[in-house]
Write a protein that holds these residues in place. Sequence first.
Motif, PDB file in Angstrom:
ATOM      1  N   ARG A 112      23.290  19.170  -1.991  1.00 12.14           N
ATOM      2  CA  ARG A 112      22.900  18.361  -0.836  1.00 12.14           C
ATOM      3  C   ARG A 112      21.376  18.417  -0.713  1.00 12.14           C
ATOM      4  N   ASP A 113      20.839  17.526   0.058  1.00 11.27           N
ATOM      5  CA  ASP A 113      19.391  17.420   0.161  1.00 11.27           C
ATOM      6  C   ASP A 113      18.813  18.574   0.976  1.00 11.27           C
ATOM      7  N   ILE A 114      18.043  19.421   0.330  1.00 13.55           N
ATOM      8  CA  ILE A 114      17.352  20.513   1.014  1.00 13.55           C
ATOM      9  C   ILE A 114      15.856  20.331   0.748  1.00 13.55           C
ATOM     10  N   GLY A 115      15.292  19.311   1.347  1.00 16.69           N
ATOM     11  CA  GLY A 115      13.860  19.038   1.227  1.00 16.69           C
ATOM     12  C   GLY A 115      13.438  18.275  -0.005  1.00 16.69           C
ATOM     13  N   ALA A 116      14.381  17.918  -0.876  1.00 19.78           N
ATOM     14  CA  ALA A 116      14.001  17.245  -2.125  1.00 19.78           C
ATOM     15  C   ALA A 116      13.446  15.846  -1.870  1.00 19.78           C
ATOM     16  N   THR A 117      14.104  15.098  -0.981  1.00 20.59           N
ATOM     17  CA  THR A 117      13.651  13.728  -0.745  1.00 20.59           C
ATOM     18  C   THR A 117      12.250  13.698  -0.138  1.00 20.59           C
ATOM     19  N   LYS A 118      11.994  14.608   0.788  1.00 26.49           N
ATOM     20  CA  LYS A 118      10.673  14.669   1.402  1.00 26.49           C
ATOM     21  C   LYS A 118       9.624  15.088   0.381  1.00 26.49           C
ATOM     22  N   GLY A 119       9.988  16.012  -0.486  1.00 27.14           N
ATOM     23  CA  GLY A 119       9.056  16.454  -1.519  1.00 27.14           C
ATOM     24  C   GLY A 119       8.696  15.340  -2.482  1.00 27.14           C
ATOM     25  N   VAL A 120       9.694  14.549  -2.858  1.00 19.74           N
ATOM     26  CA  VAL A 120       9.436  13.411  -3.755  1.00 19.74           C
ATOM     27  C   VAL A 120       8.553  12.377  -3.060  1.00 19.74           C
ATOM     28  N   GLU A 121       8.824  12.124  -1.791  1.00 21.00           N
ATOM     29  CA  GLU A 121       8.019  11.171  -1.032  1.00 21.00           C
ATOM     30  C   GLU A 121       6.557  11.612  -0.989  1.00 21.00           C
ATOM     31  N   ASN A 122       6.325  12.906  -0.721  1.00 20.35           N
ATOM     32  CA  ASN A 122       4.958  13.423  -0.696  1.00 20.35           C
ATOM     33  C   ASN A 122       4.294  13.319  -2.068  1.00 20.35           C
ATOM     34  N   LEU A 123       5.067  13.588  -3.110  1.00 16.68           N
ATOM     35  CA  LEU A 123       4.548  13.525  -4.467  1.00 16.68           C
ATOM     36  C   LEU A 123       4.087  12.103  -4.802  1.00 16.68           C
ATOM     37  N   VAL A 124       4.922  11.123  -4.500  1.00 19.72           N
ATOM     38  CA  VAL A 124       4.580   9.733  -4.802  1.00 19.72           C
ATOM     39  C   VAL A 124       3.401   9.275  -3.954  1.00 19.72           C
ATOM     40  N   ASP A 125       3.387   9.672  -2.683  1.00 20.39           N
ATOM     41  CA  ASP A 125       2.260   9.327  -1.809  1.00 20.39           C
ATOM     42  C   ASP A 125       0.938   9.800  -2.403  1.00 20.39           C
ATOM     43  N   GLU A 126       0.916  11.039  -2.844  1.00 28.84           N
ATOM     44  CA  GLU A 126      -0.314  11.603  -3.396  1.00 28.84           C
ATOM     45  C   GLU A 126      -0.681  10.956  -4.724  1.00 28.84           C
ATOM     46  N   LEU A 127       0.306  10.731  -5.554  1.00 29.55           N
ATOM     47  CA  LEU A 127       0.052  10.190  -6.886  1.00 29.55           C
ATOM     48  C   LEU A 127      -0.492   8.770  -6.820  1.00 29.55           C
ATOM     49  N   MET A 128       0.008   7.966  -5.888  1.00 29.10           N
ATOM     50  CA  MET A 128      -0.333   6.547  -5.829  1.00 29.10           C
ATOM     51  C   MET A 128      -1.379   6.199  -4.772  1.00 29.10           C
ATOM     52  N   LYS A 129      -1.954   7.169  -4.111  1.00 24.59           N
ATOM     53  CA  LYS A 129      -2.718   6.876  -2.904  1.00 24.59           C
ATOM     54  C   LYS A 129      -3.943   5.992  -3.139  1.00 24.59           C
ATOM     55  N   TYR A 130      -4.571   6.082  -4.311  1.00 23.52           N
ATOM     56  CA  TYR A 130      -5.763   5.277  -4.547  1.00 23.52           C
ATOM     57  C   TYR A 130      -5.468   3.779  -4.568  1.00 23.52           C
ATOM     58  N   MET A 131      -4.221   3.421  -4.807  1.00 29.67           N
ATOM     59  CA  MET A 131      -3.852   2.001  -4.890  1.00 29.67           C
ATOM     60  C   MET A 131      -3.223   1.486  -3.597  1.00 29.67           C
ATOM     61  N   GLU A 132      -3.259   2.286  -2.560  1.00 26.12           N
ATOM     62  CA  GLU A 132      -2.640   1.898  -1.299  1.00 26.12           C
ATOM     63  C   GLU A 132      -3.361   0.701  -0.689  1.00 26.12           C
ATOM     64  N   THR A 133      -2.584  -0.205  -0.111  1.00 27.36           N
ATOM     65  CA  THR A 133      -3.141  -1.359   0.586  1.00 27.36           C
ATOM     66  C   THR A 133      -2.679  -1.357   2.038  1.00 27.36           C
ATOM     67  N   THR A 134      -3.483  -1.928   2.896  1.00 28.57           N
ATOM     68  CA  THR A 134      -3.142  -2.013   4.314  1.00 28.57           C
ATOM     69  C   THR A 134      -2.196  -3.186   4.537  1.00 28.57           C
ATOM     70  N   PRO A 135      -1.559  -3.264   5.688  1.00 26.06           N
ATOM     71  CA  PRO A 135      -0.698  -4.421   5.982  1.00 26.06           C
ATOM     72  C   PRO A 135      -1.432  -5.751   5.913  1.00 26.06           C
ATOM     73  N   ASP A 136      -2.771  -5.737   6.044  1.00 27.16           N
ATOM     74  CA  ASP A 136      -3.561  -6.966   5.951  1.00 27.16           C
ATOM     75  C   ASP A 136      -3.921  -7.327   4.514  1.00 27.16           C
ATOM     76  N   GLY A 137      -3.429  -6.517   3.559  1.00 21.51           N
ATOM     77  CA  GLY A 137      -3.704  -6.811   2.154  1.00 21.51           C
ATOM     78  C   GLY A 137      -5.063  -6.345   1.678  1.00 21.51           C
ATOM     79  N   GLU A 138      -5.638  -5.340   2.318  1.00 29.34           N
ATOM     80  CA  GLU A 138      -6.928  -4.784   1.926  1.00 29.34           C
ATOM     81  C   GLU A 138      -6.735  -3.414   1.281  1.00 29.34           C
ATOM     82  N   ASN A 139      -7.602  -3.089   0.324  1.00 29.69           N
ATOM     83  CA  ASN A 139      -7.539  -1.778  -0.313  1.00 29.69           C
ATOM     84  C   ASN A 139      -7.959  -0.693   0.662  1.00 29.69           C
ATOM     85  N   VAL A 140      -7.191   0.390   0.726  1.00 29.53           N
ATOM     86  CA  VAL A 140      -7.576   1.530   1.556  1.00 29.53           C
ATOM     87  C   VAL A 140      -8.779   2.229   0.935  1.00 29.53           C
TER      88      VAL A 140
END
Length: 607
Positions: A112-140
């Motif tokens: 069962r999920d014992i923090g795995a989903t949250k850990g994956v979410e944090n991992l992807v957030d950190e890995l992809m953060k340079y390419m993040e865009t705002t809701p207005d379509g602008e680069n963060v």
Amino acid sequence: MKKFVSVFLATVMLVCCLFCFPAGADYVKDNHLKTVYPELASLSGDDEIYPTIILPGINHSPYFLADENGNAVTDSKGNVLSSTLLLLNTASLTKEIIKLVPSLLLSLVFQRDIGATKGVENLVDELMKYMETTPDGENVYNLVTRKFDVPVSEMSEEDKHFFYTMLPVEPIAEVCGEENLFLYTFDLFGDPMESAKGIDSYIDAVLEKTGAKKVNLASVSLGGTMLTAYSQIGKNLSKVNKVVNMVSLLGGTDIMADFIDRNFNVSDEFFRKEYFPLVLESLTGDRGLGNLVNVLLHIMPRSLFEGIISAAYGALHDTIIVNNPEFWAMVPADKYEALADKWIKSDVLRKKTDAFQNARVNLFENLSKMDKSGTEIYSICGYNLSYTDGDYAFFGIVKSSENANGDGIIPVSSTSLGATAAKAKTEFSQSYLSSHDSKYISPDKCVDASTCLFPNRTWFFSGQHHEVGRNDVVIRLAAAIIKGAVTSVDSTELFPQFNGARNSRSMTRVPNGRIFTAIEAMNGIELSNEQKEILRPAYENALSVIQSTKCDFEKTKNAQDELVKAFQKVGIEEKGKDGFKLSSVSLVEKIDDFLFDRLGGNGFIGR
């Protein structure tokens, strides 16, 4: 189920979507191109060859992370943080993985999920953060696209190597000269309408640099979005002599529409049984690896597997894909309105995407106006593949693959400006065939060129994957068009409107392709006369096959295989060792079949 598939598709979409040209090499003068491609010299053409500006594909515009002053940011080792596609934040990757491992192990132990989903979410957030865009379509983050304001001839050796690695267009360079070859880069994570505004000034700069009166535009894959936008807003359209589209994204691709809307084939029979073997075989040549993946996935209960993927999905879809104006430019016009209403939440972003789709709706009219004003417009397309075919078989998960006909990435209706197509590997009905001009019907009876905007200036390669850089004939055709030696599908028998496919990359890469190596060997002194006689039959056959502009996939492969064997006999190449493949072990597939019959898509313990 639909959500958890999205992250998988998101990742591969970002990594591989719309690549057009695979690895090439440096262009050099006196590289035997006229021997290998005799038509480049023999075909007569225009009195004046205008400079050519390439509007490149998705992986061809390098960019870097900059600080608030525009200076490049470097990592701990002093390397500039730059990329041509994915700019990953790897600095904290190890830390995030270490944090994830305990929760993942506990989740597997207790099923069962014992923090795995949250850990994956944090991992992807950190890995992809340079390419993040705002809701207005602008680069963060401040991502700066490199601009190439000089012709290829004046590029640094490093930049020139990059150019030919990404765009093996040596035949075009041979025709117009490197001094007349330019690269217009644009922001992958930006607004295509804004990106296209710079084409006017770029054209003026090229004309001033070269002294020419007009330019040619060569759009490649995603570069079709630049052409679409520019045809709507351009002020220098009268200065465009020719447009040559090479598998260009002119009408969008259903892949992106399905991807945004999570419209996937996620049945257990496909996704948990056929999909991973299909994908791994296309990527590695080893179907057995996919069977092994299927077996290992049963370690997780279904709910945990889906939960982990769904957690990562939000980090990609909502902050990178849905907010990216250039990605929205890949959505076909007939699907745009409904998808935009459903997914775009910002009026600012919607204004940007509406502007581009307006340009796409007007594309036929805009190009027709250019044509009437003297601009010649040509298109080169691949067809007769679904999204499960070719090296990017992972796109086969989208629903539209069931009725697709294109180059494995873009529908032929998009790249051809309107060709009508039956489902790949099927034929039109007899009633359709009897009521349409047979001159424009493909030999395999699945494409009708008569419905193209420019039916007499559109070419089709059956079975040719989107990465047309593998097929030297496609690039040679583009070069012949730029030269003025080919002005319609009836200009010469060398380039018929309907052709086959081939993968000649390892034979024709400049300067180290095998055909060029063979020429050097036959003309050089390093081989004895006896060795040359051993090599001669394979060399002459390979040269004959490559010189031909009539594509035959198997004939090209066989010629290459014969040349490799001859190289090994005379010592030019060492005989390679066959690697171990799981696909040779039928037990893996049998275990996969057994587990699927018993468990379906569930884990060993259940859901």
